[in-house]
Design a protein around this motif. Sequence first.
Motif, PDB file in Angstrom:
ATOM      1  N   LEU A 199       8.912  15.537  -7.869  1.00  0.00           N
ATOM      2  CA  LEU A 199       9.198  14.709  -9.045  1.00  0.00           C
ATOM      3  C   LEU A 199       7.987  13.850  -9.405  1.00  0.00           C
ATOM      4  N   VAL A 200       7.354  13.269  -8.413  1.00  0.00           N
ATOM      5  CA  VAL A 200       6.162  12.448  -8.658  1.00  0.00           C
ATOM      6  C   VAL A 200       5.056  13.304  -9.265  1.00  0.00           C
ATOM      7  N   LYS A 201       4.848  14.494  -8.742  1.00  0.00           N
ATOM      8  CA  LYS A 201       3.829  15.398  -9.281  1.00  0.00           C
ATOM      9  C   LYS A 201       4.084  15.728 -10.749  1.00  0.00           C
ATOM     10  N   GLN A 202       5.358  15.881 -11.120  1.00  0.00           N
ATOM     11  CA  GLN A 202       5.704  16.199 -12.506  1.00  0.00           C
ATOM     12  C   GLN A 202       5.460  15.012 -13.437  1.00  0.00           C
ATOM     13  N   LEU A 203       5.542  13.801 -12.911  1.00  0.00           N
ATOM     14  CA  LEU A 203       5.489  12.604 -13.748  1.00  0.00           C
ATOM     15  C   LEU A 203       4.118  11.958 -13.868  1.00  0.00           C
ATOM     16  N   VAL A 204       3.345  11.900 -12.802  1.00  0.00           N
ATOM     17  CA  VAL A 204       2.173  11.023 -12.779  1.00  0.00           C
ATOM     18  C   VAL A 204       1.156  11.308 -13.870  1.00  0.00           C
ATOM     19  N   GLN A 230       0.786  -1.220   0.000  1.00  0.00           N
ATOM     20  CA  GLN A 230       0.000   0.000   0.000  1.00  0.00           C
ATOM     21  C   GLN A 230       0.825   1.280   0.000  1.00  0.00           C
ATOM     22  N   PRO A 231       1.781   1.449   0.913  1.00  0.00           N
ATOM     23  CA  PRO A 231       2.460   2.739   0.970  1.00  0.00           C
ATOM     24  C   PRO A 231       3.331   3.059  -0.238  1.00  0.00           C
ATOM     25  N   VAL A 232       3.753   2.076  -1.013  1.00  0.00           N
ATOM     26  CA  VAL A 232       4.682   2.363  -2.092  1.00  0.00           C
ATOM     27  C   VAL A 232       4.023   2.795  -3.388  1.00  0.00           C
ATOM     28  N   VAL A 233       2.716   2.643  -3.516  1.00  0.00           N
ATOM     29  CA  VAL A 233       2.053   3.012  -4.760  1.00  0.00           C
ATOM     30  C   VAL A 233       1.870   4.529  -4.785  1.00  0.00           C
ATOM     31  N   LEU A 234       2.672   5.195  -5.617  1.00  0.00           N
ATOM     32  CA  LEU A 234       2.600   6.649  -5.729  1.00  0.00           C
ATOM     33  C   LEU A 234       1.618   7.073  -6.813  1.00  0.00           C
ATOM     34  N   SER A 235       1.461   6.250  -7.811  1.00  0.00           N
ATOM     35  CA  SER A 235       0.515   6.493  -8.905  1.00  0.00           C
ATOM     36  C   SER A 235       0.087   5.130  -9.442  1.00  0.00           C
ATOM     37  N   PRO A 236      -1.168   4.751  -9.234  1.00  0.00           N
ATOM     38  CA  PRO A 236      -1.619   3.401  -9.608  1.00  0.00           C
ATOM     39  C   PRO A 236      -1.963   3.278 -11.083  1.00  0.00           C
ATOM     40  N   GLY A 237      -0.984   3.147 -11.922  1.00  0.00           N
ATOM     41  CA  GLY A 237      -1.241   3.010 -13.349  1.00  0.00           C
ATOM     42  C   GLY A 237      -2.151   1.846 -13.653  1.00  0.00           C
ATOM     43  N   LYS A 238      -3.153   2.086 -14.435  1.00  0.00           N
ATOM     44  CA  LYS A 238      -4.162   1.079 -14.761  1.00  0.00           C
ATOM     45  C   LYS A 238      -3.547  -0.146 -15.438  1.00  0.00           C
ATOM     46  N   ARG A 239      -2.648   0.076 -16.360  1.00  0.00           N
ATOM     47  CA  ARG A 239      -2.068  -1.022 -17.124  1.00  0.00           C
ATOM     48  C   ARG A 239      -1.334  -2.017 -16.225  1.00  0.00           C
ATOM     49  N   PHE A 240      -0.601  -1.538 -15.212  1.00  0.00           N
ATOM     50  CA  PHE A 240       0.195  -2.400 -14.343  1.00  0.00           C
ATOM     51  C   PHE A 240      -0.673  -3.341 -13.524  1.00  0.00           C
ATOM     52  N   PHE A 241      -1.725  -2.808 -12.905  1.00  0.00           N
ATOM     53  CA  PHE A 241      -2.527  -3.621 -12.020  1.00  0.00           C
ATOM     54  C   PHE A 241      -3.505  -4.517 -12.762  1.00  0.00           C
ATOM     55  N   GLU A 242      -3.721  -4.280 -14.042  1.00  0.00           N
ATOM     56  CA  GLU A 242      -4.594  -5.141 -14.818  1.00  0.00           C
ATOM     57  C   GLU A 242      -3.816  -6.157 -15.638  1.00  0.00           C
ATOM     58  N   THR A 243      -2.514  -6.077 -15.647  1.00  0.00           N
ATOM     59  CA  THR A 243      -1.690  -6.986 -16.426  1.00  0.00           C
ATOM     60  C   THR A 243      -1.561  -8.317 -15.708  1.00  0.00           C
ATOM     61  N   ASP A 244      -1.760  -9.386 -16.458  1.00  0.00           N
ATOM     62  CA  ASP A 244      -1.554 -10.718 -15.911  1.00  0.00           C
ATOM     63  C   ASP A 244      -0.148 -11.138 -16.313  1.00  0.00           C
ATOM     64  N   TRP A 245       0.814 -10.992 -15.376  1.00  0.00           N
ATOM     65  CA  TRP A 245       2.211 -11.231 -15.676  1.00  0.00           C
ATOM     66  C   TRP A 245       2.540 -12.711 -15.864  1.00  0.00           C
ATOM     67  N   ARG A 298      16.357  17.910 -17.516  1.00  0.00           N
ATOM     68  CA  ARG A 298      15.491  17.809 -16.341  1.00  0.00           C
ATOM     69  C   ARG A 298      15.211  16.354 -16.010  1.00  0.00           C
ATOM     70  N   THR A 299      15.177  16.047 -14.731  1.00  0.00           N
ATOM     71  CA  THR A 299      14.991  14.673 -14.277  1.00  0.00           C
ATOM     72  C   THR A 299      13.677  14.075 -14.765  1.00  0.00           C
ATOM     73  N   ALA A 300      12.585  14.800 -14.600  1.00  0.00           N
ATOM     74  CA  ALA A 300      11.277  14.280 -15.014  1.00  0.00           C
ATOM     75  C   ALA A 300      11.252  13.977 -16.510  1.00  0.00           C
ATOM     76  N   ALA A 301      11.807  14.860 -17.320  1.00  0.00           N
ATOM     77  CA  ALA A 301      11.827  14.658 -18.773  1.00  0.00           C
ATOM     78  C   ALA A 301      12.683  13.446 -19.149  1.00  0.00           C
TER      79      ALA A 301
END
Length: 183
Positions: free
Chosen positions: A147-152, A21-36, A119-122
């Motif tokens: 940095l997270v705000k710039q990327l998500v 739970q604490p490590v998810v900074l941005s829950p991308g839809k593709r990652f959590f729906e992917t069946d690895w 720039r780091t985000a770019a």
Amino acid sequence: MKTKPMLVKLQSALGRDGLPQPVVLSPGKRFFETDWAQPTETINLVVGYSGSPNSLTALDLTLCMAHQTRLATQRPVMVHVVYVIEGKQFEQADRILYQARYLAEEWRGSLTTHLQFGRTAAGLKEIVTSEKADLLVLGCHSEKHSLVKQLVSTLPCPVLGIPQSVKRQRPQPAAAMAPIGRS
């Protein structure tokens, strides 16, 4: 195997409570729906790396995730380490990227290093996009980090960070880890 159970099993392998739970900074839809567990392309994990203790912890976590994912899915996993130079720090780049490659050797993982300028985000976004990353891992503790705000809002994949409570306690390298297994 869904990603959420993989994170729970990773937490167990690391001997840490409350990791997913604490490590998810941005829950991308593709990652959590992917069946690895489905044998398709290489799984690409990108980690932002600066040589700082937080980024070193993020790299450790990413290499551990890659190792456990390879064991559980029998799929190739590539870790992409990205170091972005914002000023005239070029002389540090080789040392920092060498440190990342050395750590990957301990985990017996597949690792590629990327040196970006600007720039780091770019720089991170460019590698995430070009490598079709499934996940970006940063040494940030909160979704409020600049940095997270710039990327998500611009990334096609989720962003994971490290919990504030996690200090530099390295997980054991691949040879000493038990596999996560399938669920």
